[in-house]
Design a protein around this motif. Structure first.
Motif, PDB file in Angstrom:
ATOM      1  N   LEU A  84       0.824  -1.206   0.000  1.00 32.89           N
ATOM      2  CA  LEU A  84       0.000   0.000   0.000  1.00 32.89           C
ATOM      3  C   LEU A  84       0.856   1.254   0.000  1.00 32.89           C
ATOM      4  N   ASP A  85       2.097   1.093   0.434  1.00 29.61           N
ATOM      5  CA  ASP A  85       2.957   2.273   0.541  1.00 29.61           C
ATOM      6  C   ASP A  85       3.214   2.924  -0.810  1.00 29.61           C
ATOM      7  N   LYS A 133       0.384   5.107  -1.295  1.00 26.62           N
ATOM      8  CA  LYS A 133       0.442   6.182  -0.301  1.00 26.62           C
ATOM      9  C   LYS A 133       1.497   7.208  -0.685  1.00 26.62           C
ATOM     10  N   ALA A 166       0.364   9.342  -3.537  1.00 25.99           N
ATOM     11  CA  ALA A 166      -0.567  10.375  -3.073  1.00 25.99           C
ATOM     12  C   ALA A 166       0.180  11.488  -2.352  1.00 25.99           C
ATOM     13  N   ARG A 167       1.180  11.072  -1.607  1.00 22.59           N
ATOM     14  CA  ARG A 167       1.958  12.047  -0.841  1.00 22.59           C
ATOM     15  C   ARG A 167       2.662  13.032  -1.795  1.00 22.59           C
ATOM     16  N   TYR A 214       0.079  15.338  -3.339  1.00 24.46           N
ATOM     17  CA  TYR A 214      -0.388  16.362  -2.392  1.00 24.46           C
ATOM     18  C   TYR A 214       0.693  17.432  -2.202  1.00 24.46           C
ATOM     19  N   ARG A 215       1.934  16.982  -2.184  1.00 26.38           N
ATOM     20  CA  ARG A 215       3.022  17.939  -2.018  1.00 26.38           C
ATOM     21  C   ARG A 215       3.088  18.897  -3.208  1.00 26.38           C
ATOM     22  N   ARG A 246      -3.675  19.764  -2.886  1.00 29.43           N
ATOM     23  CA  ARG A 246      -4.964  19.144  -2.608  1.00 29.43           C
ATOM     24  C   ARG A 246      -5.165  17.980  -3.574  1.00 29.43           C
ATOM     25  N   ILE A 247      -6.126  17.151  -3.251  1.00 25.36           N
ATOM     26  CA  ILE A 247      -6.403  16.006  -4.118  1.00 25.36           C
ATOM     27  C   ILE A 247      -7.877  16.047  -4.480  1.00 25.36           C
ATOM     28  N   GLY A 275      -1.597   9.187   2.527  1.00 28.63           N
ATOM     29  CA  GLY A 275      -0.432   9.848   1.936  1.00 28.63           C
ATOM     30  C   GLY A 275      -0.509  11.349   2.069  1.00 28.63           C
ATOM     31  N   GLU A 325       1.945  13.920   4.293  1.00 27.31           N
ATOM     32  CA  GLU A 325       2.607  15.077   3.708  1.00 27.31           C
ATOM     33  C   GLU A 325       2.230  16.357   4.450  1.00 27.31           C
TER      34      GLU A 325
END
Lengths: 588, 82
Positions: free
Chosen positions: A253-254, A257, A260-261, A264-265, A269-270, B47, B51
């Motif tokens: 799953l990482d 994740k 997504a991280r 987002y950075r 926003r997502i 995630g 962040e």
């Protein structure tokens, strides 16, 4: 072999895909693609650092306008390689397939080309499927591998009929909010060259292996670009082959994740863009079947024609026997007994989950035997909570057998008219009648289901005082029409000959469209319900027809109504008990 | 450790943006799947939260909880949230 400027350039990214890429290129070649000529398009493969890059000469026999380039500065993220490919595209229309392990369906390129023509700023998106029995990141943990996948592909002769890829790919990965929801990415995306340039291609800031969420980002930016319109191609798709892909096959799953991280950075926003979309067909029969399964999980719309079955006598007998078992939930008795054991408890003992649930015969053997007996005899009706059965009927094996005999006899003897039940609960008896009707090959008779689909009415006549079976007291007796209809669909028995009469009998039966009945089954429990049904329908029962009363022995109120009606009409045909509560007579 | 109120407010804001719903539709005891959230979304939320708050959060923590309230309680039990 290019003879001029193609109409469509397709960028395909490969990385260590010696097994997968040849299939993908075959699926993109004119030998396989339909409705599009070899000169109409070019395929540009950008290899992103494979140990043994693909060679152009290995694909000479495909007769396609193909280029293969090795990206000189490969990175774990394919984003820069894609942008390199975009810079080489010669056509006004450009597609990107971020993952060279994705096979195409046979009409995909032509459909994308035609979809792009529907709007000057079309963002043509496609559906992505994964080969194999389910989401590959799960199935690989259950043993799904390249050998398994090769075997699957061999069974469908996909090179000659690529639409059969739908048959082995039930899972669609980019429509997590349903078939007509927004796509979270498009693994093959097609846009005009100018729009690609306006967007600046893929964003090289996405440096995660596999590109992370770069593909999702590209789609979102394209859809948020002023004037664009999403056009999603239906009936075609890309089909992901298992490989060492960073994302689709990631068991961890990482990976998701971290993607997504990174997103987002970079974006702060997502969001999934859910603007109005157009859909573009045509839809192949195989794809339509895949949609039907996905949209309704097997819930077929009723067909106009009767759904007759052809079966040998032995198969017929075994089918009906199995059907009765399922209707009575004899195959699920262990679960019912396990659940019964929890009644009254405020906390579920841990042993229930680890031990009892999986060894009901060992831990609850006596209760299981008792449940089996009660179910066979149809004693559920008598239990304190009549809704306790989790089957489709509470009438027991003997009354089901007898009902089969009634219907079969009526059909064999040519007794005119439809079949009907008043008071259907979850529809079990009606399901059996419809199955018998279909097996007989009859295409003319209707099956009528009269029920409030909201439980029994509260007692209104003096004879019923004290017998309040209404929803307020017995919610388990209230079953919606949707659930009953769904049961018919689940059993493959729903067609236009299944007719519903929703409402209380007093309101629906007298003026209903039922003309003639061969079998009338009454299961309304109350005096009032039984009397209303007899008064409204008895005269429509054909000579030789059957009247079956479910509660004659079990509920005095019901018996009182039957006896009063028979006496008032001077009916002398003998009434015969079927078991401890069911009774019937034939109209003379 | 993170403040529970700040995490709750962030989750609500994240879901409002992701699912394109109004804030009033996001309740602490509403199940995620009722809101239209699936397991991939839950991992995506993990995630984004990592962040945003610059912390490490196991993705499974998001998968084993079905409401904001239970997620926060789980994060408290794991020493991520006060």
């Amino acid at each position: 072999m290019s003879t001029g400027r193609p109409e469509l350039s397709l960028i395909v990214i490969s990385y260590e895909m010696a097994r997968e890429l040849p299939r993908t290129l075959y699926s993109l070649s004119p030998r396989y693609q339909q409705g599009i000529a070899a000169d109409d398009y070019e395929v540009i493969v950008i290899d992103n650092g494979s140990t043994h890059p693909p060679r152009l000469e290995d694909f000479a026999d495909l007769g396609m306008n193909l280029q293969i380039h090795c990206f000189p500065d490969p990175k774990p993220s394919p984003v820069r390689a894609i942008n390199h490919g975009l810079s080489l595209a010669a056509a006004p229309l450009v597609g990107v397939n971020i993952d060279g392990a994705r096979l195409a369906s046979p009409g995909l390129l032509d459909a994308c080309r035609r979809a792009a023509r529907t709007d000057a700023d079309a963002v043509v998106t496609t559906l992505s499927f994964q080969l194999g029995p389910g989401p590959q990141w799960i199935t690989i943990q259950q043993g799904y591998d390249a050998v398994w996948e090769d075997r699957l592909l061999d069974t469908i002769d996909w090179r000659n009929n690529g639409y059969r890829l739908f048959e082995i790919s039930p899972f669609a990965e980019n429509i997590t909010r349903g078939w007509f929801g927004p796509l979270n990415e498009s693994n093959l995306i097609v846009m005009q060259q100018g729009l690609w340039q306006a967007l600046g291609g893929f964003d090289p800031a996405f440096e995660s292996p596999g590109g992370g969420a770069a593909n999702s980002d590209l789609l979102r930016r394209a859809l948020e670009h002023p004037g664009t319109r999403q056009v999603t191609v239906l009936g075609e798709g890309v089909f992901h082959q298992i490989h060492g892909g960073t994302h689709t096959n990631a068991a961890s799953l990482d990976v998701y994740k971290n993607a997504a991280r990174e997103y987002y950075r970079l974006r702060g926003r997502i969001r999934v863009v859910d603007a109005e979309r157009s859909y573009f067909g045509p839809v192949s029969r195989a794809a339509a079947e895949a949609y039907r399964r996905q949209l309704a999980a097997g819930h077929a719309a009723p067909s106009e024609a009767a759904t007759v079955m052809r079966a040998s006598p032995d198969a017929r007998s075994r089918y009906l026997s199995l059907l009765k078992s399922v209707l009575l939930n004899e195959t699920g008795l262990e679960t019912e007994v396990a659940l019964d054991s929890l009644r009254g408890m405020t906390q579920v003992p841990p042993a229930f989950w680890s031990d009892i649930l999986y060894d009901v015969p060992g831990k609850l053997g006596l209760a299981l035997e008792e449940k089996r007996r009660v179910r066979a005899m149809g004693f559920d009706t008598l239990s304190g909570d009549p809704g306790r059965s989790l089957g489709y009927t509470m009438i027991g094996r003997k009354r089901l057998d007898h009902l089969e005999w009634c219907v079969t006899t009526a059909l064999d003897e040519g007794v005119a008219g439809d079949l009907m039940e008043c008071g259907v609960w979850r529809g079990g008896a009606c399901l059996l009648m419809k199955a018998i009707l279909d097996l007989s090959g009859d295409q003319d008779r209707n099956l009528w289901l009269a029920d409030s689909f909201a439980g029994l009415p509260p007692p209104s006549q003096p004879e019923d005082q004290g017998l309040d079976l209404s929803r307020e007291h017995f919610p388990s007796l209230a079953v919606s029409r949707e659930r009953v209809e769904r049961a018919f669909a689940d059993f493959g028995l729903l067609d236009a000959r299944v007719r519903f009469l929703p409402g209380f009998f007093a309101d629906t039966l007298a003026g209903c469209a039922v003309e003639q009945l061969a079998v009338l089954r009454l299961d309304g429990d109350l005096y009032s319900s039984t009397m209303q049904a007899l008064e409204a329908l008895y005269d429509r029962v054909s000579p030789g027809g059957f009247i079956v009363i479910d509660d004659y022995g079990g509920l005095g109120q019901c018996a009182q109504a039957v006896d009063a009606f028979r006496a008032a009409r001077g009916i002398t045909s003998p009434i015969t008990m079927i078991d401890w509560t069911g009774a019937f007579w034939r109209k003379s | 450790m993170l403040k529970a109120d700040a995490v709750r407010a962030w989750i609500i804001g994240f879901l409002v943006s992701l699912l394109d719903v109004s804030e009033s539709e996001i309740k602490g005891d509403t199940r995620f799947h009722v809101m239209g959230l699936n397991s991939v979304d839950a991992v995506v939320m993990a995630g984004a939260m990592e962040e945003h708050f610059d912390v490490e959060i196991e993705a499974t923590l998001f998968l084993r909880n079905s409401t904001i309230d239970s997620l926060l309680a789980d994060m408290q039990a794991n020493g991520i949230v006060e």
